[in-house]
Scaffold this motif. Sequence first.
Motif, PDB file in Angstrom:
ATOM      1  N   ASN A 222       0.838  -1.193   0.000  1.00  0.00           N
ATOM      2  CA  ASN A 222       0.000   0.000   0.000  1.00  0.00           C
ATOM      3  C   ASN A 222       0.874   1.245   0.000  1.00  0.00           C
ATOM      4  OD1 ASN A 222      -2.375  -1.502   0.105  1.00  0.00           O
ATOM      5  ND2 ASN A 222      -2.279  -1.647   2.339  1.00  0.00           N
ATOM      6  N   SER A 223       0.332   2.308  -0.559  1.00  0.00           N
ATOM      7  CA  SER A 223       1.070   3.569  -0.602  1.00  0.00           C
ATOM      8  C   SER A 223       1.357   4.055   0.815  1.00  0.00           C
ATOM      9  CB  SER A 223       0.249   4.615  -1.356  1.00  0.00           C
ATOM     10  OG  SER A 223       0.920   5.853  -1.343  1.00  0.00           O
ATOM     11  N   PHE A 224       2.574   4.547   1.000  1.00  0.00           N
ATOM     12  CA  PHE A 224       2.982   5.021   2.321  1.00  0.00           C
ATOM     13  C   PHE A 224       2.837   6.529   2.376  1.00  0.00           C
ATOM     14  CE2 PHE A 224       5.738   4.544   6.150  1.00  0.00           C
ATOM     15  CZ  PHE A 224       5.133   3.399   6.650  1.00  0.00           C
ATOM     16  N   SER A 225       3.096   7.124   3.540  1.00  0.00           N
ATOM     17  CA  SER A 225       3.017   8.578   3.681  1.00  0.00           C
ATOM     18  C   SER A 225       3.877   9.002   4.862  1.00  0.00           C
ATOM     19  CB  SER A 225       1.572   9.021   3.913  1.00  0.00           C
ATOM     20  OG  SER A 225       1.114   8.593   5.193  1.00  0.00           O
ATOM     21  N   LYS A 226       4.110  10.298   4.949  1.00  0.00           N
ATOM     22  CA  LYS A 226       4.906  10.823   6.056  1.00  0.00           C
ATOM     23  C   LYS A 226       4.207  10.574   7.391  1.00  0.00           C
ATOM     24  CE  LYS A 226       7.003  15.092   7.806  1.00  0.00           C
ATOM     25  NZ  LYS A 226       7.260  16.530   7.549  1.00  0.00           N
ATOM     26  N   ASN A 227       2.885  10.757   7.416  1.00  0.00           N
ATOM     27  CA  ASN A 227       2.135  10.525   8.654  1.00  0.00           C
ATOM     28  C   ASN A 227       2.240   9.076   9.100  1.00  0.00           C
ATOM     29  OD1 ASN A 227       1.268  13.060   9.283  1.00  0.00           O
ATOM     30  ND2 ASN A 227      -0.706  12.887   8.238  1.00  0.00           N
ATOM     31  N   LYS A 228       2.145   8.160   8.167  1.00  0.00           N
ATOM     32  CA  LYS A 228       2.268   6.735   8.509  1.00  0.00           C
ATOM     33  C   LYS A 228       3.651   6.439   9.087  1.00  0.00           C
ATOM     34  CE  LYS A 228      -1.098   4.753   5.267  1.00  0.00           C
ATOM     35  NZ  LYS A 228      -1.290   3.861   4.100  1.00  0.00           N
ATOM     36  N   LEU A 229       4.663   7.045   8.482  1.00  0.00           N
ATOM     37  CA  LEU A 229       6.020   6.828   8.976  1.00  0.00           C
ATOM     38  C   LEU A 229       6.167   7.357  10.404  1.00  0.00           C
ATOM     39  CD1 LEU A 229       9.010   6.051   8.646  1.00  0.00           C
ATOM     40  CD2 LEU A 229       9.390   8.328   7.687  1.00  0.00           C
ATOM     41  N   LEU A 230       5.706   8.578  10.634  1.00  0.00           N
ATOM     42  CA  LEU A 230       5.833   9.172  11.964  1.00  0.00           C
ATOM     43  C   LEU A 230       5.034   8.399  13.008  1.00  0.00           C
ATOM     44  CD1 LEU A 230       5.752  12.978  11.062  1.00  0.00           C
ATOM     45  CD2 LEU A 230       7.735  11.564  11.656  1.00  0.00           C
ATOM     46  N   ASN A 231       3.882   7.864  12.597  1.00  0.00           N
ATOM     47  CA  ASN A 231       3.100   7.032  13.517  1.00  0.00           C
ATOM     48  C   ASN A 231       3.854   5.744  13.858  1.00  0.00           C
ATOM     49  OD1 ASN A 231       0.956   8.823  13.686  1.00  0.00           O
ATOM     50  ND2 ASN A 231      -0.192   7.862  12.022  1.00  0.00           N
ATOM     51  N   LEU A 232       4.498   5.173  12.839  1.00  0.00           N
ATOM     52  CA  LEU A 232       5.296   3.967  13.059  1.00  0.00           C
ATOM     53  C   LEU A 232       6.434   4.242  14.033  1.00  0.00           C
ATOM     54  CD1 LEU A 232       6.244   1.053  12.308  1.00  0.00           C
ATOM     55  CD2 LEU A 232       7.550   2.112  10.437  1.00  0.00           C
ATOM     56  N   ILE A 233       7.138   5.344  13.825  1.00  0.00           N
ATOM     57  CA  ILE A 233       8.269   5.698  14.690  1.00  0.00           C
ATOM     58  C   ILE A 233       7.786   5.938  16.120  1.00  0.00           C
ATOM     59  CG2 ILE A 233      10.114   7.361  15.101  1.00  0.00           C
ATOM     60  CD1 ILE A 233      10.494   5.504  12.642  1.00  0.00           C
ATOM     61  N   SER A 234       6.685   6.647  16.272  1.00  0.00           N
ATOM     62  CA  SER A 234       6.139   6.920  17.612  1.00  0.00           C
ATOM     63  C   SER A 234       5.724   5.626  18.309  1.00  0.00           C
ATOM     64  CB  SER A 234       4.937   7.871  17.519  1.00  0.00           C
ATOM     65  OG  SER A 234       5.335   9.131  17.046  1.00  0.00           O
TER      66      SER A 234
END
Length: 457
Positions: A222-234
């Motif tokens: 699935n297409s990723f996004s900056k918000n998804k990345l930051l949520n993953l990191i958090s």
Amino acid sequence: MADPTRHPASYKDPSGFIFQASGKFYRQVNKIYAAHYDLLISSGLSSLLQQKKLLLAHKEVKENMLHSGDWYLTLLPEQIPFTSYPYEWCFEQMKDAALMTLEIVKVSVDKGMILKDASPYNVQFLNGRPVFIDTLSFEKYDPSLPWIAYRQFCESFLFPLLLSHYHKTSIQPFLNSYPNGIPVNVTAKLLPWKSRLNPGVSLHVFLQNKLSKKSKNAGQANSFSKNKLLNLISHLEGIIRDLDNTDKTEWSNYYAGSISGGEYLGKKEEIVNNLLQKVDGRKILDLGANEGFFSHLAAAKNFDVVAVDKDDQCINALYKKIKGKNITNILPLCIDLMNPSPASGFAHNERASFGARIHTDAVMALALIHHLAIGHNLPLSRIAEYLFALSHQLIIEFVPKEDEKVQLLLQNKKDIYPQYTREHFENIFRERFTITEKAQVPDNDRIIYLMKRSTEI
């Protein structure tokens, strides 16, 4: 300048490599990485990370020192006084290194870059805290793509921490067995069933393990996004912050109770303080440091201390203390003297042994010799030989056989140590050292010596 020598472990990344010249480490930036490096500098990310003490500082050198056709730039990084490796860190050090790596990802994304790898070997400890050392690990960020280093981060940081947390055991055996990270399928098998009840473990271990078994061509991501990345990191940060492997061991609170209580410790402190004033140089290796009482003593006198002990809980406690008090000149490490870190990696030369890396002006070996001689049957001659090779100065304590701590070691084994006496100890060490001073701990039979390497050998 001496001929530059490329570091044998620096071969995996085409972006550049580490080399050594005239006793200093340099990093060559290759042309293939030029655009990413220029963005790292022009975006302000490099300077920001250095200001936050997250990235090792460096200076640019406009010299092609190896006369390489791939050369774009040479960097002279701030030099690391002592190189340590993840399998020598305690749980809390690994935890802080993991959290720092995630913090770097968050800062980088805001500057249009991201880490392309997340290996703990890109981290060193400097001035009491972790710092990222690989300037070439940053690349331009594409928000539509997932974090390429996610799997590596899990295998190298998260999974060892989870296993240590749930089993309340040292992190070192996992890191020694899997120096490049613990595979997800292995982690899933080693974690206890109750760990599945933790949503974070379920997601990052068991779901990841399930998906890894599916065909790689089963479908498009699935297409990723900056918000998804930051949520993953958090989410990863939250999981890691809650991890803890604290457990009581036989060496915890070694100096509490009986003869090793506060009164004895105060008298011993006075003797060691006096001997430290007579030590030349500024570097000390504290062997069998326990929770670092005497490491703190040396550090307070402005010595740079490498404090080692095989008990990871003791090193955990020491690391927490120096972190809480912002002490910058103690490096705690988990080292078992009976099985210290060997040379490892391809051809045994990517990572040097602990003995090859340590260069010190003096060694402290307090309340240690009886553990080696009686606990592990090491002849005093072997111990003297080992300490002679480490340093030319030695602060060492002899604990007699009548001492209650020695009697504890003998409780469940036959006494086959007729030569474990003060006289024999002194005779053996005089073959390699000159005893310049010795002091008996008041109201006790323990003796602390200051020895200097004999010039006649």
